[in-house]
Design a protein around this motif. Structure first.
Motif, PDB file in Angstrom:
ATOM      1  N   GLU A 174      11.638  -4.165  -8.474  1.00  0.00           N
ATOM      2  CA  GLU A 174      10.491  -3.601  -8.096  1.00  0.00           C
ATOM      3  C   GLU A 174      10.251  -2.369  -9.437  1.00  0.00           C
ATOM      4  O   GLU A 174      10.834  -1.433  -9.567  1.00  0.00           O
ATOM      5  N   PRO A 175       9.459  -3.026 -10.385  1.00  0.00           N
ATOM      6  CA  PRO A 175       9.170  -1.906 -11.579  1.00  0.00           C
ATOM      7  C   PRO A 175       8.380  -0.825 -11.056  1.00  0.00           C
ATOM      8  O   PRO A 175       8.203   0.283 -11.964  1.00  0.00           O
ATOM      9  N   TYR A 176       7.458  -0.891 -10.055  1.00  0.00           N
ATOM     10  CA  TYR A 176       6.487   0.084  -9.529  1.00  0.00           C
ATOM     11  C   TYR A 176       7.062   0.798  -8.286  1.00  0.00           C
ATOM     12  O   TYR A 176       7.076  -0.277  -7.165  1.00  0.00           O
ATOM     13  N   LYS A 177       7.316   1.727  -8.169  1.00  0.00           N
ATOM     14  CA  LYS A 177       8.023   2.487  -6.688  1.00  0.00           C
ATOM     15  C   LYS A 177       7.099   3.698  -6.222  1.00  0.00           C
ATOM     16  O   LYS A 177       6.783   4.529  -7.225  1.00  0.00           O
ATOM     17  N   PHE A 178       6.494   3.510  -5.222  1.00  0.00           N
ATOM     18  CA  PHE A 178       5.759   4.600  -4.570  1.00  0.00           C
ATOM     19  C   PHE A 178       6.646   5.390  -3.636  1.00  0.00           C
ATOM     20  O   PHE A 178       7.593   4.780  -2.723  1.00  0.00           O
ATOM     21  N   GLY A 179       6.320   6.705  -3.535  1.00  0.00           N
ATOM     22  CA  GLY A 179       7.096   7.623  -2.565  1.00  0.00           C
ATOM     23  C   GLY A 179       6.436   8.909  -2.191  1.00  0.00           C
ATOM     24  O   GLY A 179       5.416   9.226  -3.119  1.00  0.00           O
ATOM     25  N   ARG A 180       6.744   9.476  -1.449  1.00  0.00           N
ATOM     26  CA  ARG A 180       6.435  10.887  -0.736  1.00  0.00           C
ATOM     27  C   ARG A 180       7.227  11.970  -1.448  1.00  0.00           C
ATOM     28  O   ARG A 180       8.370  11.654  -1.119  1.00  0.00           O
ATOM     29  N   ALA A 181       6.785  13.010  -1.465  1.00  0.00           N
ATOM     30  CA  ALA A 181       7.582  14.542  -1.735  1.00  0.00           C
ATOM     31  C   ALA A 181       6.678  15.406  -1.806  1.00  0.00           C
ATOM     32  O   ALA A 181       5.473  15.273  -2.382  1.00  0.00           O
ATOM     33  N   GLU A 182       6.954  16.498  -0.619  1.00  0.00           N
ATOM     34  CA  GLU A 182       6.299  17.874  -0.619  1.00  0.00           C
ATOM     35  C   GLU A 182       4.870  17.644  -0.474  1.00  0.00           C
ATOM     36  O   GLU A 182       3.923  18.317  -0.946  1.00  0.00           O
ATOM     37  N   GLY A 183       4.647  16.780   0.342  1.00  0.00           N
ATOM     38  CA  GLY A 183       2.992  16.570   0.724  1.00  0.00           C
ATOM     39  C   GLY A 183       2.250  15.535  -0.298  1.00  0.00           C
ATOM     40  O   GLY A 183       0.863  15.319  -0.007  1.00  0.00           O
ATOM     41  N   LYS A 184       2.812  15.179  -1.364  1.00  0.00           N
ATOM     42  CA  LYS A 184       2.150  14.252  -2.308  1.00  0.00           C
ATOM     43  C   LYS A 184       2.705  12.872  -2.540  1.00  0.00           C
ATOM     44  O   LYS A 184       3.733  12.592  -2.157  1.00  0.00           O
ATOM     45  N   ILE A 185       1.780  11.913  -3.049  1.00  0.00           N
ATOM     46  CA  ILE A 185       2.287  10.576  -3.435  1.00  0.00           C
ATOM     47  C   ILE A 185       2.781  10.551  -4.784  1.00  0.00           C
ATOM     48  O   ILE A 185       1.907  10.882  -5.483  1.00  0.00           O
ATOM     49  N   TYR A 186       3.909   9.894  -4.928  1.00  0.00           N
ATOM     50  CA  TYR A 186       4.012   9.604  -6.492  1.00  0.00           C
ATOM     51  C   TYR A 186       4.413   8.255  -6.822  1.00  0.00           C
ATOM     52  O   TYR A 186       4.699   7.268  -5.902  1.00  0.00           O
ATOM     53  N   LEU A 187       4.311   7.857  -8.052  1.00  0.00           N
ATOM     54  CA  LEU A 187       4.565   6.668  -8.690  1.00  0.00           C
ATOM     55  C   LEU A 187       5.700   6.670  -9.695  1.00  0.00           C
ATOM     56  O   LEU A 187       5.539   7.698 -10.501  1.00  0.00           O
ATOM     57  N   GLU A 188       6.495   5.775  -9.558  1.00  0.00           N
ATOM     58  CA  GLU A 188       7.476   5.762 -10.771  1.00  0.00           C
ATOM     59  C   GLU A 188       7.330   4.268 -11.328  1.00  0.00           C
ATOM     60  O   GLU A 188       7.229   3.338 -10.819  1.00  0.00           O
ATOM     61  N   ALA A 189       7.080   4.164 -12.781  1.00  0.00           N
ATOM     62  CA  ALA A 189       6.738   2.701 -13.215  1.00  0.00           C
ATOM     63  C   ALA A 189       8.067   2.710 -14.526  1.00  0.00           C
ATOM     64  O   ALA A 189       8.397   3.437 -15.211  1.00  0.00           O
ATOM     65  N   HIS A 190       8.461   1.467 -14.215  1.00  0.00           N
ATOM     66  CA  HIS A 190       9.222   0.977 -15.235  1.00  0.00           C
ATOM     67  C   HIS A 190       8.709  -0.509 -16.123  1.00  0.00           C
ATOM     68  O   HIS A 190       7.801  -1.170 -15.348  1.00  0.00           O
ATOM     69  N   THR A 191       9.268  -0.925 -17.190  1.00  0.00           N
ATOM     70  CA  THR A 191       8.638  -2.024 -17.654  1.00  0.00           C
ATOM     71  C   THR A 191       9.121  -3.344 -17.059  1.00  0.00           C
ATOM     72  O   THR A 191      10.284  -3.551 -16.538  1.00  0.00           O
ATOM     73  N   PRO A 192       8.096  -4.025 -16.537  1.00  0.00           N
ATOM     74  CA  PRO A 192       8.361  -5.307 -15.878  1.00  0.00           C
ATOM     75  C   PRO A 192       9.302  -6.269 -16.374  1.00  0.00           C
ATOM     76  O   PRO A 192       9.187  -6.696 -17.468  1.00  0.00           O
ATOM     77  N   ILE A 193      10.080  -6.818 -15.754  1.00  0.00           N
ATOM     78  CA  ILE A 193      10.963  -8.099 -16.133  1.00  0.00           C
ATOM     79  C   ILE A 193      10.804  -8.976 -14.763  1.00  0.00           C
ATOM     80  O   ILE A 193      10.566  -8.782 -13.864  1.00  0.00           O
ATOM     81  N   ASP A 194      10.923 -10.429 -15.312  1.00  0.00           N
ATOM     82  CA  ASP A 194      10.815 -11.325 -14.343  1.00  0.00           C
ATOM     83  C   ASP A 194      12.084 -11.476 -13.571  1.00  0.00           C
ATOM     84  O   ASP A 194      13.179 -10.630 -13.494  1.00  0.00           O
ATOM     85  N   ASP A 195      12.028 -12.205 -12.400  1.00  0.00           N
ATOM     86  CA  ASP A 195      13.197 -12.325 -11.387  1.00  0.00           C
ATOM     87  C   ASP A 195      14.361 -12.845 -12.034  1.00  0.00           C
ATOM     88  O   ASP A 195      15.366 -12.953 -11.310  1.00  0.00           O
ATOM     89  N   HIS A 196      14.556 -13.244 -13.298  1.00  0.00           N
ATOM     90  CA  HIS A 196      15.762 -13.505 -13.998  1.00  0.00           C
ATOM     91  C   HIS A 196      16.177 -12.583 -15.072  1.00  0.00           C
ATOM     92  O   HIS A 196      17.166 -12.899 -15.665  1.00  0.00           O
ATOM     93  N   GLY A 197      15.496 -11.418 -14.885  1.00  0.00           N
ATOM     94  CA  GLY A 197      15.835 -10.217 -15.918  1.00  0.00           C
ATOM     95  C   GLY A 197      15.445 -10.466 -17.312  1.00  0.00           C
ATOM     96  O   GLY A 197      15.646  -9.667 -18.258  1.00  0.00           O
ATOM     97  N   ASN A 198      14.255 -11.433 -17.485  1.00  0.00           N
ATOM     98  CA  ASN A 198      13.712 -11.279 -18.715  1.00  0.00           C
ATOM     99  C   ASN A 198      12.473 -10.590 -18.861  1.00  0.00           C
ATOM    100  O   ASN A 198      11.894 -10.579 -17.694  1.00  0.00           O
TER     101      ASN A 198
END
Length: 323
Positions: free
Chosen positions: A234-258
């Protein structure tokens, strides 16, 4: 970059600069309905600091340090250079139980049963051609001071490079499994220590999950055989904190780690749709979303305010029209 960190995390400069190093990350779980743990830290580098050493000190992987500090020399940051320590995380999607490994962020989360905490550790994952598996499995065995029996495929690879391996490597400092290993239900895959700290937070293994030796020493006695292990990507994670919505982004890799070439817009939407609890309750700032996805720095950033309930909207409109 630092102004972006301050805006994203709502932390004061004094709080950031006073943060203390840790040997492992044990973090209290957030209140019900929230998803973010930890705090971003900022330190001033010393002459001898490298990202590899700072990662070991703050329990971060090499790739996490690189992503959070673009433009900073990983091997010689320079005396007095401000270095971001990205120790704030959106918890991975899905049940908060057992072990969850997110290969996109090179990180393991452990939710011990009956405790209101999460332990999180950086990982080395499978390199190109030796991808780590995506699976829902479990810990099937635990071994202290394991010997390593290199499989034929790895011995052939080393022999081709002029570095032949013996059929068995006994426990000790030259053993690449480190002091402990935990076997997964996926045959041939392990969570284990490492005799190479520079491989933590990178794609360097033959598919197994490498940990710093102090981390695997800590987690080993806590995790019983039979513990659930959910391995996700999951390169893109959404979440809540203190009444706001957050996004955390990482460089995508495929399901084999490439490295993966994906339609990032579609990938972000798909990740959002997995969070039905927030997908229909937000006023999304797409300009900020694009910035977060482009940065891929692993820092949680506020991207939306929750949409007020319809009754509240109607009441507000009525108050404006009838002061």
């Amino acid at each position: 970059m630092l102004s972006r960190v301050f805006a994203a995390c709502s932390l004061s400069i004094a709080a950031l600069l006073s943060a203390n190093p840790v040997s492992a990350l044990e973090l209290p779980l957030p209140p019900p309905g929230d998803d973010i743990v930890g705090q971003v830290q900022v330190i001033k580098a010393k002459y001898e600091d490298t990202f590899a050493d700072l990662g070991k000190t703050y329990d971060l992987g090499y790739q996490e340090m690189i992503a959070a500090n673009p433009g900073v020399d990983a091997w010689l940051p320079g005396t007095g250079t401000e270095v971001i320590i990205p120790t704030r995380f959106i918890l991975p999607p899905g049940p908060r139980e057992g072990i969850v490994i997110n290969i996109a962020e090179y990180r393991l989360y452990y939710f011990p049963k009956g405790k209101n905490v999460v332990y999180t550790y950086p990982l080395g994952i499978g390199r190109e051609g030796w991808g780590s598996p995506i699976a829902h499995t479990s810990i099937v065995a635990k071994t202290k001071d394991p010997a390593w029996y290199p499989p034929a495929s790895i011995r052939a690879e080393h022999a081709a490079d002029g570095d032949p391996l013996p059929t068995v490597i006994p426990p000790g400092p030259d053993n690449p499994l480190g002091p402990y290993k935990m076997s997964l239900g996926v045959p041939g895959y392990l969570i284990h220590g490492s005799n190479k700290k520079f491989g933590i937070g990178t794609r360097t293994s033959h598919g197994c999950f490498r940990m710093y030796n102090n981390d695997v020493t800590e987690i080993f006695p806590m995790v019983p055989v039979g513990t659930s292990v959910r391995i996700i990507n999951e390169p893109y994670k959404f979440g809540r904190a203190e009444g706001k919505i957050y996004l955390e982004a990482h460089t995508p890799i495929d399901d084999h780690g490439n490295p993966s070439v994906v339609d990032k817009h579609t990938a972000v939407i798909n990740a959002l749709l997995k969070r039905e609890d927030i997908a229909n309750q937000m006023q999304l700032d797409w300009n900020t979303v694009r910035d977060v996805v482009a940065a891929e720095d692993g820092l949680p950033v506020a991207i939306a305010q929750p949409t007020p309930p319809q009754s509240s909207v109607a009441a507000s409109e009525n108050a404006v029209q009838n002061p």
